[in-house]
Design an enzyme around this catalytic site. Structure first.
Site, mmCIF file in Angstrom:
data_model
loop_
_atom_site.group_PDB
_atom_site.id
_atom_site.type_symbol
_atom_site.label_atom_id
_atom_site.label_comp_id
_atom_site.label_asym_id
_atom_site.label_seq_id
_atom_site.Cartn_x
_atom_site.Cartn_y
_atom_site.Cartn_z
ATOM 1 N N LYS A 34 0.873 -1.172 0.000
ATOM 2 C CA LYS A 34 0.000 0.000 0.000
ATOM 3 C C LYS A 34 0.905 1.215 0.000
ATOM 4 O O LYS A 34 1.788 1.336 0.853
ATOM 5 C CB LYS A 34 -0.910 0.006 1.223
ATOM 6 C CG LYS A 34 -1.776 1.268 1.282
ATOM 7 C CD LYS A 34 -2.907 1.177 2.292
ATOM 8 C CE LYS A 34 -2.488 1.547 3.674
ATOM 9 N NZ LYS A 34 -3.657 1.756 4.567
ATOM 10 N N ARG A 41 -10.514 -2.200 6.982
ATOM 11 C CA ARG A 41 -9.603 -3.218 7.536
ATOM 12 C C ARG A 41 -9.197 -2.874 8.959
ATOM 13 O O ARG A 41 -8.889 -3.743 9.771
ATOM 14 C CB ARG A 41 -8.411 -3.464 6.609
ATOM 15 C CG ARG A 41 -7.418 -2.321 6.357
ATOM 16 C CD ARG A 41 -6.506 -2.058 7.517
ATOM 17 N NE ARG A 41 -5.206 -1.586 7.145
ATOM 18 C CZ ARG A 41 -4.428 -0.860 7.950
ATOM 19 N NH1 ARG A 41 -4.851 -0.457 9.137
ATOM 20 N NH2 ARG A 41 -3.222 -0.515 7.561
ATOM 21 N N HIS A 76 -12.981 10.156 11.706
ATOM 22 C CA HIS A 76 -13.345 9.387 10.509
ATOM 23 C C HIS A 76 -13.431 7.891 10.776
ATOM 24 O O HIS A 76 -14.380 7.225 10.366
ATOM 25 C CB HIS A 76 -12.307 9.682 9.411
ATOM 26 C CG HIS A 76 -12.524 8.906 8.168
ATOM 27 N ND1 HIS A 76 -13.608 9.121 7.348
ATOM 28 C CD2 HIS A 76 -11.821 7.901 7.600
ATOM 29 C CE1 HIS A 76 -13.555 8.270 6.331
ATOM 30 N NE2 HIS A 76 -12.481 7.526 6.459
ATOM 31 N N GLN A 77 -12.439 7.348 11.477
ATOM 32 C CA GLN A 77 -12.398 5.886 11.689
ATOM 33 C C GLN A 77 -13.479 5.410 12.655
ATOM 34 O O GLN A 77 -13.856 4.235 12.638
ATOM 35 C CB GLN A 77 -11.040 5.461 12.276
ATOM 36 C CG GLN A 77 -9.823 5.858 11.476
ATOM 37 C CD GLN A 77 -9.724 5.134 10.145
ATOM 38 O OE1 GLN A 77 -10.188 4.008 10.007
ATOM 39 N NE2 GLN A 77 -9.141 5.793 9.161
ATOM 40 N N ASN A 101 -14.902 12.028 23.678
ATOM 41 C CA ASN A 101 -13.953 12.519 22.681
ATOM 42 C C ASN A 101 -13.392 13.853 23.148
ATOM 43 O O ASN A 101 -14.127 14.649 23.733
ATOM 44 C CB ASN A 101 -14.656 12.692 21.317
ATOM 45 C CG ASN A 101 -13.657 12.879 20.188
ATOM 46 O OD1 ASN A 101 -12.764 12.061 20.007
ATOM 47 N ND2 ASN A 101 -13.788 13.966 19.456
ATOM 48 N N SER A 159 -6.041 10.536 17.701
ATOM 49 C CA SER A 159 -4.667 10.906 17.337
ATOM 50 C C SER A 159 -3.929 11.430 18.558
ATOM 51 O O SER A 159 -3.098 12.324 18.426
ATOM 52 C CB SER A 159 -4.681 11.997 16.276
ATOM 53 O OG SER A 159 -5.673 11.787 15.334
ATOM 54 N N GLY A 176 -5.649 3.704 17.813
ATOM 55 C CA GLY A 176 -5.219 5.003 17.271
ATOM 56 C C GLY A 176 -3.717 5.149 17.149
ATOM 57 O O GLY A 176 -3.225 5.879 16.286
ATOM 58 N N GLY A 194 -3.720 -2.749 18.138
ATOM 59 C CA GLY A 194 -3.919 -2.877 16.683
ATOM 60 C C GLY A 194 -3.194 -1.765 15.951
ATOM 61 O O GLY A 194 -3.668 -0.635 15.852
HETATM 62 P P1 NAD Z 1 -9.520 11.958 12.453
HETATM 63 O O1 NAD Z 1 -8.598 13.086 12.217
HETATM 64 O O2 NAD Z 1 -10.744 11.831 11.627
HETATM 65 O O3 NAD Z 1 -9.999 12.005 13.999
HETATM 66 C C1 NAD Z 1 -9.046 12.210 15.022
HETATM 67 C C2 NAD Z 1 -9.613 11.797 16.373
HETATM 68 O O4 NAD Z 1 -8.609 12.039 17.361
HETATM 69 C C3 NAD Z 1 -10.814 12.600 16.801
HETATM 70 O O5 NAD Z 1 -11.567 11.820 17.699
HETATM 71 C C4 NAD Z 1 -10.167 13.794 17.506
HETATM 72 O O6 NAD Z 1 -11.065 14.418 18.422
HETATM 73 C C5 NAD Z 1 -9.031 13.113 18.212
HETATM 74 N N1 NAD Z 1 -7.859 13.976 18.423
HETATM 75 C C6 NAD Z 1 -7.284 14.814 17.526
HETATM 76 N N2 NAD Z 1 -6.188 15.392 18.066
HETATM 77 C C7 NAD Z 1 -6.080 14.884 19.332
HETATM 78 C C8 NAD Z 1 -5.171 15.082 20.384
HETATM 79 N N3 NAD Z 1 -4.130 15.909 20.260
HETATM 80 N N4 NAD Z 1 -5.364 14.400 21.533
HETATM 81 C C9 NAD Z 1 -6.387 13.541 21.654
HETATM 82 N N5 NAD Z 1 -7.274 13.297 20.682
HETATM 83 C C10 NAD Z 1 -7.122 13.975 19.537
HETATM 84 O O7 NAD Z 1 -8.636 10.658 12.398
HETATM 85 P P2 NAD Z 1 -9.078 9.149 12.098
HETATM 86 O O8 NAD Z 1 -8.947 8.891 10.645
HETATM 87 O O9 NAD Z 1 -10.353 8.844 12.782
HETATM 88 O O10 NAD Z 1 -7.867 8.354 12.791
HETATM 89 C C11 NAD Z 1 -7.771 8.289 14.202
HETATM 90 C C12 NAD Z 1 -6.434 7.679 14.570
HETATM 91 O O11 NAD Z 1 -6.369 6.340 14.109
HETATM 92 C C13 NAD Z 1 -5.232 8.388 13.980
HETATM 93 O O12 NAD Z 1 -4.216 8.462 14.961
HETATM 94 C C14 NAD Z 1 -4.797 7.475 12.849
HETATM 95 O O13 NAD Z 1 -3.434 7.600 12.538
HETATM 96 C C15 NAD Z 1 -5.127 6.129 13.455
HETATM 97 N N6 NAD Z 1 -5.288 5.030 12.505
HETATM 98 C C16 NAD Z 1 -4.848 3.802 12.886
HETATM 99 C C17 NAD Z 1 -4.981 2.729 12.041
HETATM 100 C C18 NAD Z 1 -4.525 1.369 12.493
HETATM 101 O O14 NAD Z 1 -4.497 0.442 11.673
HETATM 102 N N7 NAD Z 1 -4.211 1.167 13.725
HETATM 103 C C19 NAD Z 1 -5.555 2.903 10.778
HETATM 104 C C20 NAD Z 1 -6.033 4.152 10.423
HETATM 105 C C21 NAD Z 1 -5.908 5.222 11.310
#
Ligand code: NAD
Length: 331
Positions: free
Chosen positions: A77, A120, A147-148, A169, A209, A230, A302
């Site tokens: 990817k 996934r 988003h996730q 949140n 995040s 996350g 994860g």
């Molecule tokens: P997003 O930007 O749509 O949402 C971010 C989330 O984190 C929101 O709930 C927001 O309120 C919160 N947030 C933002 N800044 C923050 C901070 N400084 N402290 C605490 N919370 C904070 O992102 P998303 O696409 O929903 O992704 C969320 C997380 O999941 C990201 O860290 C992303 O990298 C991770 N992720 C992990 C995997 C995996 O396989 N493990 C896959 C995709 C995304």
């Protein structure tokens, strides 16, 4: 001189919209469960991850690849994070999966990776819930509302007979989106404090995040299953590292869990060692019993591995091809 044979191979292109049409949560669950099992058996492995700040558009770009010998899935990817995309009406996270024929090395498919990444990732936590959460879990705790989160909620809701979602949140204005999905699924919804979330939830998903603990170990009740989803980068953190000492810890891939996953902090602080982490694939394969008692806290780290992307992309390409929904080209 002998004429060189012209080799052509049909390459299928599966766009984002087709991915949404052809692959179900159940398909993603089976694909991710199978590849976690293959990884634990040593039949599938992820290549070292490349992730670079490219010095343009503030972007992070990289590759996650691997090979699954049992599923015959080879590829990568490619993608990353473009923070300015939102202003252009585009998703900040952009990715494309390239699949190759493991017998010849020829490119076989190009598959949009944005929707599949969310699918996934949700499949990963839901596989952990299916194998590790208490069967009588009733309350699902959601930490994160980005988003996730809605993908996570939909997938988790299929694993147990949940009655209620409790959510917290850091940006409360984002909670209504999660509430709408909970209500669509027929689940009661309550926005709560972090401490209250720990007190009520039987299963918790963290998907933020964050760079500091959002849940303290003392707030998590016995018997809880927590999927930390996350943290996928060095420095990110969602839970108190002490929780790793109290819980039985599972991961998608141990090497990634201790380097860029949630376990990085507990390991760095000497609270647990690499050897304390169990690959969730061992539970899937039946070589580890999984949850040992109703009181045990189970924690799944994860981190997100390339093989998950390849597994779901390969299913999407197969179904799209079967239904005649692909664009075919030759190189
Ligand atoms: P997003 O930007 O749509 O949402 C971010 C989330 O984190 C929101 O709930 C927001 O309120 C919160 N947030 C933002 N800044 C923050 C901070 N400084 N402290 C605490 N919370 C904070 O992102 P998303 O696409 O929903 O992704 C969320 C997380 O999941 C990201 O860290 C992303 O990298 C991770 N992720 C992990 C995997 C995996 O396989 N493990 C896959 C995709 C995304």
């Amino acid at each position: 001189m002998m004429d060189q044979k012209v080799e052509t191979q049909g390459i299928v292109i599966v766009g984002e919209e087709i991915c949404q049409e052809v692959i179900s949560r159940a398909d993603a669950f089976s694909a991710v469960e199978a590849v976690f099992g293959a990884m634990a058996k040593g039949d599938a492995y992820n290549f070292p991850v490349v992730r670079e700040a490219i010095g343009h558009a503030d972007a992070l770009y990289g590759f996650k690849g691997g090979f699954d010998k049992s599923g015959l899935t080879l590829g990568l990817k490619a993608g990353g994070y473009w923070p300015g995309n939102m202003e252009k009406g585009l998703t900040n996270h952009q990715s494309t999966v390239c699949l190759f024929d493991p017998d010849t090395g020829q490119l076989s498919a190009l598959v949009g990776g944005n929707y599949l990444t969310a699918l996934r990732t949700a499949a990963s936590s839901s596989v952990s819930i299916a194998h590790l959460a208490r069967k009588d879990a009733k309350v699902l705790g959601m930490v994160g509302a980005g988003h996730q989160s809605t993908f996570q909620l939909r997938a988790a809701a299929e694993q147990r007979d949940f009655e209620k979602v409790v959510a917290w949140n850091p940006h409360p204005d984002m909670l209504p989106r999660l509430q709408a999905v909970a209500e669509e699924l027929g689940l009661a919804f309550e926005g709560v404090s972090q401490e209250e979330l720990g007190a009520q939830a039987d299963v918790i998903i963290t998907i933020t995040s964050a760079f500091e603990p959002l849940l303290m170990a003392d707030w998590i009740k016995p018997g809880t299953h927590i999927a930390c989803m996350g943290t996928d980068t060095k420095g990110k953190q969602e839970v108190d590292p002490v929780l790793f000492q109290r819980a039985t810890v599972f991961a998608d891939e141990i090497a990634q869990s201790i380097s860029i996953g949630e376990a990085q902090h507990a390991v760095a602080q000497g609270l647990i060692a690499e050897g304390d982490i169990i690959p969730v694939g061992a539970v899937i394969n039946g070589t580890h019993a999984g949850r040992a008692s109703a009181e045990e806290i189970t924690l799944f780290d994860g981190t997100g591995v390339g093989l998950q992307d390849l597994a779901v992309a390969s299913v999407a390409a197969r179904i799209a091809r079967e239904r005649g929904l692909v664009t075919s080209v030759t190189l």
